[in-house]
Enzyme design. Structure first.
Site, mmCIF file in Angstrom:
data_model
loop_
_atom_site.group_PDB
_atom_site.id
_atom_site.type_symbol
_atom_site.label_atom_id
_atom_site.label_comp_id
_atom_site.label_asym_id
_atom_site.label_seq_id
_atom_site.Cartn_x
_atom_site.Cartn_y
_atom_site.Cartn_z
ATOM 1 N N LEU B 297 0.835 -1.202 0.000
ATOM 2 C CA LEU B 297 0.000 0.000 0.000
ATOM 3 C C LEU B 297 0.877 1.261 0.000
ATOM 4 O O LEU B 297 0.604 2.233 -0.706
ATOM 5 C CB LEU B 297 -0.899 -0.017 1.240
ATOM 6 C CG LEU B 297 -2.009 1.015 1.323
ATOM 7 C CD1 LEU B 297 -3.233 0.406 1.992
ATOM 8 C CD2 LEU B 297 -1.590 2.240 2.097
ATOM 9 N N LEU B 299 4.128 1.395 -1.045
ATOM 10 C CA LEU B 299 4.929 1.455 -2.274
ATOM 11 C C LEU B 299 4.099 1.796 -3.503
ATOM 12 O O LEU B 299 4.640 2.209 -4.527
ATOM 13 C CB LEU B 299 5.662 0.121 -2.487
ATOM 14 C CG LEU B 299 6.782 -0.155 -1.487
ATOM 15 C CD1 LEU B 299 7.340 -1.556 -1.675
ATOM 16 C CD2 LEU B 299 7.905 0.868 -1.618
ATOM 17 N N TRP B 300 2.800 1.598 -3.423
ATOM 18 C CA TRP B 300 1.935 1.977 -4.545
ATOM 19 C C TRP B 300 2.125 3.458 -4.882
ATOM 20 O O TRP B 300 2.115 3.851 -6.041
ATOM 21 C CB TRP B 300 0.470 1.710 -4.186
ATOM 22 C CG TRP B 300 -0.487 2.212 -5.243
ATOM 23 C CD1 TRP B 300 -0.868 1.556 -6.373
ATOM 24 C CD2 TRP B 300 -1.179 3.467 -5.259
ATOM 25 N NE1 TRP B 300 -1.747 2.330 -7.095
ATOM 26 C CE2 TRP B 300 -1.953 3.503 -6.429
ATOM 27 C CE3 TRP B 300 -1.213 4.562 -4.404
ATOM 28 C CZ2 TRP B 300 -2.747 4.581 -6.769
ATOM 29 C CZ3 TRP B 300 -2.009 5.649 -4.733
ATOM 30 C CH2 TRP B 300 -2.770 5.656 -5.902
ATOM 31 N N HIS B 301 2.296 4.274 -3.837
ATOM 32 C CA HIS B 301 2.438 5.715 -4.059
ATOM 33 C C HIS B 301 3.739 6.037 -4.777
ATOM 34 O O HIS B 301 3.783 6.880 -5.661
ATOM 35 C CB HIS B 301 2.388 6.469 -2.729
ATOM 36 C CG HIS B 301 1.080 6.315 -2.018
ATOM 37 N ND1 HIS B 301 0.802 5.239 -1.199
ATOM 38 C CD2 HIS B 301 -0.030 7.090 -1.996
ATOM 39 C CE1 HIS B 301 -0.420 5.374 -0.712
ATOM 40 N NE2 HIS B 301 -0.953 6.476 -1.174
ATOM 41 N N GLU B 302 4.804 5.371 -4.331
ATOM 42 C CA GLU B 302 6.129 5.622 -4.925
ATOM 43 C C GLU B 302 7.065 4.519 -4.433
ATOM 44 O O GLU B 302 7.035 4.169 -3.259
ATOM 45 C CB GLU B 302 6.633 6.994 -4.474
ATOM 46 C CG GLU B 302 7.931 7.433 -5.108
ATOM 47 C CD GLU B 302 8.380 8.757 -4.518
ATOM 48 O OE1 GLU B 302 7.732 9.784 -4.788
ATOM 49 O OE2 GLU B 302 9.348 8.745 -3.741
#
Lengths: 326, 380
Positions: B297, B299-302
Site C-alpha cells: 500500500l 509502495l503503490w504511491h512511490e
C-alpha cells in the site's frame, strides 16, 4: 484493512447525499447563469484593463511631453521601462543626483505583471518615446528576453480566467477597504516613490518558492525577430540619439541560477548579442548575488536591496550622463 | 487551465455527449478512443505505455503455449516492471520526471491490470473481448485520478447503463462537491491561508508551527484526493458508469484498522484481496500478511524508502491495535454511554494524530528533516 472476513462489498456511488440531487433543468439554469455572470465579469475586466491602459498612456504622455519641452535645461533624462521590478528596484531622481553629483532625472514607467505587449499594443508607450525621446532608455531585460507567461490582458482568449480573477481580486480588495476590513494602500506618486509597506516586512515568505521556480523553468526565450514593431521603434530611438540599455534587474540568487541556468544561458547570451548588433541595445548586467533578505518577496527588492541595486545603476549611468555638474 | 480543469472540460463537453448521443454499441468505445486521443495530446508516453501494457496483459492469456500460471506471472511482471521503472527513486534522481516524464495514471492502471490478471487466472471474469478490456482501462474519468475500480463491476455497468436523469444530476452534484473540496478547502484554506498562518507562527512558536504543518499536510492530502475521487465518481456517473466510493470520513475512524477501511478504499481493498488474503492463506501468519499488505500500500504511491517506511508504520499501527483490542467474543462489561463516547473520541484523536505523524516521513525530503521536525515537535 487487513481483515480477511467478512469481505465488504464495494460501496457504490449511489449513496444518498444530505441534499437530493436537483432536477436537470436546475443545472441548466445554473450553468446559464454562471456563463452569463462570467461573461459580465469578463466584459467588466476588459473595460477595466482598457481604462487602466488609457490612464497609463495619458499619464506617461504628460510626463514625457513635459520633460521633452524642458530638454534644453542640461538635465540627463533617463527613462526606466518595465514591470513592478522597476517600481521596487530603481530609486528616485534624488538618489541618482546625489550619487552622481550631476543633474539627472530618472523617470520610471512601469506596470505590474505585464509583458512587452503592455507597452506596444495595449498602451503605445514606444510611440510616445519616439515622439519624446529621452537621453537614455533602460528597458527591463525580462520584457525582451522572455515570453513572459503572466500577461493578464483580457484581450487574449487564453487569459480569460486570469483576467476575470484579477478583476475580481481588485474589486474584492476595494470592497474590503470600503468596509474597513483592510487598511487602504499607501499613496504612491505616479512613476515615483517607494512602496512604504515594504519597510514593515523583515523576512521573505518562501512558501510559494516551488511555484515560482516552476514558472521560471517554463519560461521561453524569445527569438531576435518576433517583435518587429518594437524593433522599428528601437531603431528610430537610436537614430534620435537615445542610448538604449537592456537592464538586468536581480532576483534572489537561488532564482537567478535557475533563470540563467539549465541550458538557457547560451541562448540568452546569443539573444543579447543579437540585440546589441541589430538594435544597439547595450546590456547592463548586475553581477552581485542577492540573498532573500534583500527582497520583499521572491522578486521585488526591498529597502535594503533597492539602494544597493540603485547604487550600481547610478554608477553605470553617471559616466554616460555627460552633461554639466550641478 | 490545469489538468483537473482539462479533464472536467473534456469529459463534460467531449465524452458525455458521445456516451449518450451515438448509437448504443459505439458509445463506450468512442469514449475510449477519445480518452486515448486526450492522452496522446497530453502525454504520448502515457498513451503508448497504457496501450502496450494492456495489450500484453490481455495477449499473454491468449497464448496457448503457456500454462495458466506462467500467463499470470508474465502478465503481472510486465505491468509491475513498467511501474517500478517509472515510480522508483532512481529515475527521479536521474531527472526522468523532467526529461521523459511519468506515464499519467500509471499506478492506477498497473493495479487494475494486476487485478485483471489474477481474476482471469482464477476464471472469475465474465466473458469479454479485448475491446471490453480496453474500454475498462481507457476510461478518462477514473484513468488519471482513480479509484482503482474492478473489471467485473465496470463490465456489468457498461452492459446495464441506461439514461437516468437522477443519476446524471447526482454526477453533476458530485463534481461540484469535489471541485469545492479541491479549490475551496484544499487550495484556498489549507494550502494558502493555513500556510501563511504557519509561516507567521514559525519564528515565535516553532513547535506549534511544525504541528500545524503536519496536520495541514495530512488533511490537505486527504481533501485533495477525496475531491479528485468525487470528481471521478461524478464524471463516471455522467457517462452512466458507477464506480466505488474511495473515502468514507476516514478521520472519524477510532482505530487504524477502521481508518484503512475508510481511506482510499479502492487501494486498501485491493491490498486486502491481492496481498493480505493470499499471504495469510500461504503462511498463516497474520502479522506477516498485514505488514506485506501495508508495505505494498505504501509502495503503490512511490517505490522509495520513504514510502516503504510509511507503509511499515501503517502496518505497525494496525498490528498494535490488533494486539490491544478487546477480543470480539469477549462479553462487554456494562459501561455508561459517556464512557464509551469518551473512549471513541479518544480513539479518533489518537488515530488521526498517529496517521498525521506517520505522514511526516513522506512530507519531508530527507531523513534529517524528519529528525529535525520530530525534535521540534517533542523536544522543545
Amino acid at each position: 484493512m487487513p481483515n480477511p472476513s467478512p469481505v465488504r462489498k464495494p460501496v457504490h456511488a449511489n449513496r444518498q447525499s444530505v441534499f437530493a440531487a436537483p432536477p436537470l433543468w436546475v443545472w441548466g439554469l445554473t450553468g446559464l447563469g454562471v456563463l452569463l455572470g462570467f461573461g459580465l465579469l469578463f466584459s467588466m475586466a476588459v473595460r477595466s484593463e482598457k481604462a487602466l491602459s488609457q490612464q497609463f498612456t495619458t499619464d506617461a504622455e504628460t510626463v514625457l511631453r513635459r520633460e521633452w519641452r524642458m530638454r534644453s535645461d542640461s538635465v540627463t533624462r533617463v527613462v526606466v521601462l518595465g514591470t513592478s521590478l522597476v517600481e521596487n528596484g530603481v530609486a528616485d531622481t534624488d538618489f541618482f543626483e546625489g550619487r552622481c553629483g550631476k543633474r539627472i532625472r530618472v523617470i520610471k514607467l512601469y506596470r505590474e505583471a505585464v509583458n512587452i505587449d503592455a507597452f506596444t499594443e495595449t498602451a503605445p508607450i514606444f510611440k510616445l518615446l519616439e515622439r519624446y525621446p529621452p537621453d537614455i532608455l533602460c528597458i527591463e531585460e525580462n520584457l525582451l528576453l522572455f515570453r513572459l507567461p503572466y500577461f493578464l490582458s483580457p484581450g487574449q482568449a487564453e487569459n480569460v480566467f486570469d483576467a476575470v480573477n484579477r478583476h475580481l481580486t481588485i474589486q474584492v480588495k476595494s470592497l474590503k477597504i470600503q468596509l474597513g476590513l483592510r487598511p487602504p494602500d499607501p499613496e504612491r506618486v505616479l512613476f515615483q516613490g517607494f512602496p512604504r509597506e515594504q519597510h514593515v516586512q523583515n523576512q521573505v515568505d518562501t512558501t510559494a518558492l516551488s511555484t515560482t521556480l516552476a514558472e521560471i523553468r517554463h519560461r521561453q526565450v524569445r527569438t531576435p525577430a518576433e517583435l518587429p514593431a518594437l524593433y522599428r521603434s528601437l531603431q528610430q530611438l537610436h537614430q534620435s540619439g537615445t542610448r538604449l540599455i537592456l537592464l538586468h534587474l536581480p532576483r534572489p540568487a537561488v532564482l537567478e541560477s535557475v533563470i540563467y541556468g539549465e541550458g538557457r544561458d547560451p541562448l540568452l547570451r546569443d539573444l543579447i548579442k543579437q540585440y546589441h548588433r541589430l538594435y544597439h541595445l547595450e546590456h547592463w548586467q548586475f553581477d552581485r548575488p542577492m540573498p532573500f533578505r534583500y527582497f520583499v518577496d521572491q522578486a521585488h527588492l526591498n529597502h535594503i536591496g533597492n539602494p544597493i541595486y540603485s547604487g550600481w545603476l547610478a554608477d553605470k549611468i553617471c559616466p554616460v550622463a555627460t552633461l554639466p555638474q550641478r | 487551465m490545469n489538468e483537473l480543469n482539462w479533464i472536467i472540460a473534456f469529459s463534460v463537453v467531449g465524452l458525455t455527449p458521445m456516451a449518450w448521443l451515438l448509437p448504443g454499441r459505439w458509445q463506450l468505445p468512442t469514449v475510449s478512443v477519445l480518452t486515448a486521443g486526450f492522452m496522446l495530446v497530453a502525454s504520448p508516453l502515457s498513451a503508448l505505455s497504457l496501450l502496450l501494457t494492456a495489450s500484453l496483459s490481455y495477449g499473454l492469456f491468449r497464448l496457448k503455449s503457456l500454462t495458466p500460471a506462467w500467463r499470470v506471472v508474465l502478465s503481472i511482471s510486465q505491468s509491475v516492471l513498467v511501474w517500478i521503472i517509472f515510480k522508483s527513486e532512481w529515475p527521479m534522481h536521474q531527472g526522468w520526471q523532467t526529461t521523459v516524464g511519468v506515464p499519467l495514471g500509471l499506478s492506477y492502471y498497473t493495479f487494475r491490470q494486476i487485478h485483471y490478471a489474477i481474476e482471469r487466472y482464477k476464471q472469475t471474469l465474465p466473458v469479454h473481448d479485448f475491446a471490453d478490456y480496453l474500454t475498462y482501462l481507457f476510461f478518462l474519468p477514473t484513468l488519471l485520478i482513480g479509484p482503482i475500480n474492478r473489471f467485473p463491476d465496470f463490465y456489468r455497468d457498461s452492459r446495464r447503463r441506461r439514461w437516468d436523469a437522477v443519476l446524471f444530476s447526482t454526477g453533476l452534484e458530485r463534481i461540484l462537491y469535489g471541485y469545492a473540496k479541491i479549490v475551496l478547502i484544499g487550495n484556498m484554506l489549507l494550502t494558502n491561508k493555513l500556510a501563511h498562518i504557519i509561516y507567521t507562527l514559525q519564528p515565535n512558536h516553532p513547535s506549534l508551527a511544525s504541528y500545524l504543518s503536519l496536520i495541514r499536510f495530512a488533511t490537505n492530502a486527504y481533501i485533495q484526493f477525496a475531491g479528485f475521487s468525487d470528481v471521478a465518481i461524478g464524471l463516471s456517473l455522467l457517462i452512466g458508469i458507477r464506480v466505488p466510493e474511495n473515502f468514507e470520513s476516514p478521520f472519524l475512524a477510532s482505530n487504524l484498522n477502521e481508518f484503512w477501511k475508510r481511506y482510499h478504499i479502492s487501494l486498501s481493498s485491493w491490498c486486502r484481496d491481492y496481498v493480505f488474503t493470499p499471504l495469510l492463506s500461504l503462511t498463516r501468519q497474520p502479522v506477516l500478511a498485514t505488514l506485506g499488505a501495508m508495505l505494498v500500500l505504501g509502495l503503490w504511491h512511490e517505490w522509495s524508502s520513504q514510502y516503504l517506511v510509511w507503509g511499515a508504520l501503517q502496518g505497525l499501527g494496525v498490528l498494535i491495535w490488533h494486539r490491544f483490542k478487546r477480543p470480539s467474543g469477549e462479553a462487554k462489561t456494562a459501561q455508561p454511554a459517556w464512557h464509551s463516547n469518551v473512549m471513541h473520541g479518544l480513539g479518533v484523536l489518537i488515530t488521526f494524530h498517529y496517521f498525521c505523524l506517520t505522514c511526516l516521513v513522506i512530507q519531508k525530503n530527507n531523513w534529517q528533516a524528519v529528525g529535525q521536525t520530530l525534535t521540534q515537535l517533542f523536544a522543545r
